[in-house]
Design a protein around this motif. Structure first.
Motif, short mmCIF file in Angstrom:
data_model
loop_
_atom_site.label_atom_id
_atom_site.label_comp_id
_atom_site.label_asym_id
_atom_site.label_seq_id
_atom_site.Cartn_x
_atom_site.Cartn_y
_atom_site.Cartn_z
N VAL A 34 8.32 4.76 3.44
CA VAL A 34 9.71 5.15 3.71
C VAL A 34 10.27 4.15 4.70
O VAL A 34 9.62 3.79 5.69
CB VAL A 34 9.79 6.58 4.27
N THR A 35 11.49 3.68 4.45
CA THR A 35 12.07 2.62 5.28
C THR A 35 12.57 3.13 6.63
O THR A 35 12.76 4.33 6.83
CB THR A 35 13.28 1.96 4.59
N GLU A 36 12.82 2.18 7.53
CA GLU A 36 13.62 2.48 8.72
C GLU A 36 14.96 3.03 8.22
O GLU A 36 15.40 2.69 7.11
CB GLU A 36 13.87 1.21 9.51
N PHE A 37 15.63 3.84 9.04
CA PHE A 37 16.84 4.48 8.54
C PHE A 37 18.01 3.51 8.36
O PHE A 37 18.17 2.55 9.10
CB PHE A 37 17.26 5.65 9.43
N VAL A 38 18.78 3.80 7.33
CA VAL A 38 20.09 3.16 7.13
C VAL A 38 21.11 4.10 7.74
O VAL A 38 21.24 5.26 7.31
CB VAL A 38 20.37 2.94 5.62
N GLN A 72 15.48 5.51 3.54
CA GLN A 72 15.84 6.66 4.38
C GLN A 72 17.27 6.49 4.90
O GLN A 72 17.65 5.41 5.34
CB GLN A 72 14.89 6.80 5.56
N LEU A 73 18.04 7.57 4.86
CA LEU A 73 19.41 7.59 5.36
C LEU A 73 19.49 8.50 6.58
O LEU A 73 18.81 9.53 6.64
CB LEU A 73 20.37 8.10 4.30
N LEU A 74 20.34 8.13 7.53
CA LEU A 74 20.58 8.95 8.71
C LEU A 74 22.09 9.06 8.92
O LEU A 74 22.80 8.05 8.89
CB LEU A 74 19.92 8.32 9.94
N GLY A 75 22.56 10.28 9.09
CA GLY A 75 23.99 10.49 9.31
C GLY A 75 24.30 11.97 9.46
O GLY A 75 23.39 12.80 9.48
N GLN A 76 25.59 12.29 9.51
CA GLN A 76 25.99 13.67 9.73
C GLN A 76 26.98 14.20 8.71
O GLN A 76 27.21 15.41 8.64
CB GLN A 76 26.61 13.80 11.13
N GLU A 79 29.26 14.18 2.54
CA GLU A 79 29.85 13.43 1.44
C GLU A 79 29.48 11.94 1.49
O GLU A 79 29.22 11.30 0.47
CB GLU A 79 31.37 13.61 1.39
N TRP A 80 29.43 11.37 2.71
CA TRP A 80 29.10 9.95 2.83
C TRP A 80 27.61 9.71 2.65
O TRP A 80 27.20 8.68 2.09
CB TRP A 80 29.60 9.39 4.16
N LEU A 81 26.80 10.63 3.09
CA LEU A 81 25.37 10.51 2.84
C LEU A 81 25.10 10.58 1.34
O LEU A 81 24.26 9.84 0.81
CB LEU A 81 24.60 11.60 3.58
N ALA A 82 25.83 11.45 0.64
CA ALA A 82 25.65 11.58 -0.80
C ALA A 82 26.03 10.28 -1.51
O ALA A 82 25.31 9.80 -2.40
CB ALA A 82 26.49 12.75 -1.32
N GLU A 83 27.16 9.69 -1.12
CA GLU A 83 27.60 8.44 -1.76
C GLU A 83 26.60 7.32 -1.54
O GLU A 83 26.30 6.53 -2.44
CB GLU A 83 28.97 8.02 -1.22
N LEU A 98 16.02 11.79 3.92
CA LEU A 98 17.04 12.09 4.92
C LEU A 98 16.37 12.30 6.28
O LEU A 98 15.40 13.06 6.39
CB LEU A 98 17.84 13.32 4.51
N ASN A 99 16.91 11.64 7.29
CA ASN A 99 16.30 11.65 8.63
C ASN A 99 16.89 12.77 9.50
O ASN A 99 18.04 12.70 9.89
CB ASN A 99 16.53 10.29 9.29
N PHE A 100 16.05 13.75 9.81
CA PHE A 100 16.41 14.80 10.76
C PHE A 100 15.36 14.86 11.88
O PHE A 100 15.11 15.92 12.45
CB PHE A 100 16.51 16.16 10.07
N GLY A 101 14.75 13.70 12.15
CA GLY A 101 13.67 13.69 13.13
C GLY A 101 13.77 12.66 14.22
O GLY A 101 13.05 12.76 15.21
N CYS A 102 14.65 11.65 14.06
CA CYS A 102 14.69 10.57 15.05
C CYS A 102 15.01 11.13 16.44
O CYS A 102 16.04 11.79 16.63
CB CYS A 102 15.73 9.53 14.66
N PRO A 103 14.15 10.84 17.45
CA PRO A 103 14.37 11.39 18.78
C PRO A 103 15.18 10.49 19.71
O PRO A 103 15.42 10.86 20.86
CB PRO A 103 12.94 11.55 19.31
N ALA A 104 15.60 9.30 19.23
CA ALA A 104 16.26 8.33 20.11
C ALA A 104 17.57 8.90 20.67
O ALA A 104 18.39 9.44 19.92
CB ALA A 104 16.54 7.04 19.34
#
Length: 312
Positions: A34-38, A72-76, A79-83, A98-104
């Motif tokens: 799995v890649t670093e997040f976009v 991997q995608l990260l966002g909130q 609709e934009w995550l879907a696109e 989908l990233n729901f774990g990054c602690p930064a």
């Protein structure tokens, strides 16, 4: 169970890039990377952004060793995550994570990563939007922690992701507040596994083969994800499977030297000194010799200066 059913190489921002994925999958033992997040905000990102994080898309979404890679995608914003999920699939990603774990802190302040674990409904909305947008034959997975400050929403969050359409859920067995401090609470992964009807992958604090076996026993998961442990022991995937013994220090030094021969974004060699020092920071967790080597090369600034110390 004496070995895992599958092993995934974890996404680690700023560490597990295309080069590291290539090196580790050539050693073997991994079924998926799995890649670093976009980072997705409020637009459909251009192709170059995806290629920057996942150059494997130019070769069918596979590493040179043939290991599939998932963007991997990260966002909130659902609709934009879907696109952008659709775009990732069109470019050749093997599913979307989908990233729901990054602690930064910087990521959490901009409402990305683990901070969304405070908003169970948002998790559901994001997962549902992405699942509906992505072709049904492609996996939409999610990576989560046990919570932000505590574990009170762990089960609800996992249910929300499963009900939203997640094909599988990877659980890092700590909260954001717990960060990377031992222990990992593998028993909580088992609690999650029992309330969702999708496969669960266990992640966190696996450094040796016995750690993996303990994790499997406590979490009830046959599938695991390796992160920092894979950097500290480059053949950990094979060791966990029982196929190899841990690499010797001379073998690791050879690997470090070979790292200098890669070309990243057309900048051969420029990338090497800082990243090899960073990698030594992980290697010293398993190899005492790595710390001595780091002290020797820490002020050196070119590959030409560093390589003789690896050959010594």
């Amino acid at each position: 169970m004496t070995k895992p059913k599958s092993i995934t190489l974890a996404p680690m921002e700023g560490v597990v890039d295309a080069l590291m994925r290539d090196m580790l999958t050539k050693i073997g033992g991994y079924d998926l990377c799995v890649t670093e997040f976009v980072r997705v905000v409020d637009q459909r990102l251009p192709r170059r952004v995806f290629y920057r994080q996942c150059s494997e898309l130019k070769q069918g979404g596979l590493t040179d060793a043939g290991t599939p890679v998932r963007v991997q995608l990260l966002g909130q914003y659902p609709e934009w995550l879907a696109e952008n999920a659709v775009r990732a699939i069109e470019l050749g990603s093997h599913g979307v994570d989908l990233n729901f774990g990054c602690p930064a802190k910087t990521v959490n302040k901009s409402k990305g990563g683990a901070v969304l674990l405070k908003e169970t409904e948002t998790l559901y909305q994001i997962m549902q939007a992405v699942r509906q947008a992505v072709p049904s034959n492609q996996v939409v997975s999610a990576k989560m922690r046990l919570g932000f400050e505590d574990k009170s929403l762990a089960l609800d969050n996992a249910r929300a992701l499963a009900e939203g359409g997640a094909g599988l859920i990877t659980v890092h067995a700590r909260t954001k507040t717990e960060g990377y401090k031992p222990p990992a609470y593998w028993d909580w992964i088992d609690k999650i596994r029992q309330v969702v009807d999708v496969p669960v992958i266990a992640n966190g604090e696996i450094w040796q083969r016995q750690d993996a076996l303990n994790c499997i026993a406590q979490s009830g998961c046959g599938d695991i994800m390796l992160g920092r442990g894979a950097l500290a022991m480059p053949n950990l995937g094979q060791v966990v499977r029982g196929h190899q013994t841990p690499m010797s220090w001379p073998e690791v030094k050879e690997l470090l030297a070979s790292y200098s021969g890669y070309e990243i974004y057309g900048d051969k060699g420029k990338y090497y000194p800082n990243r090899v020092k960073q990698w030594l920071g992980y290697l010293k967790l398993q190899y005492p010799e790595a710390e001595a080597l780091f002290k020797t090369i820490r002020v050196l600034k070119t590959a030409e200066d560093i390589l003789p110390h690896l050959a010594a």
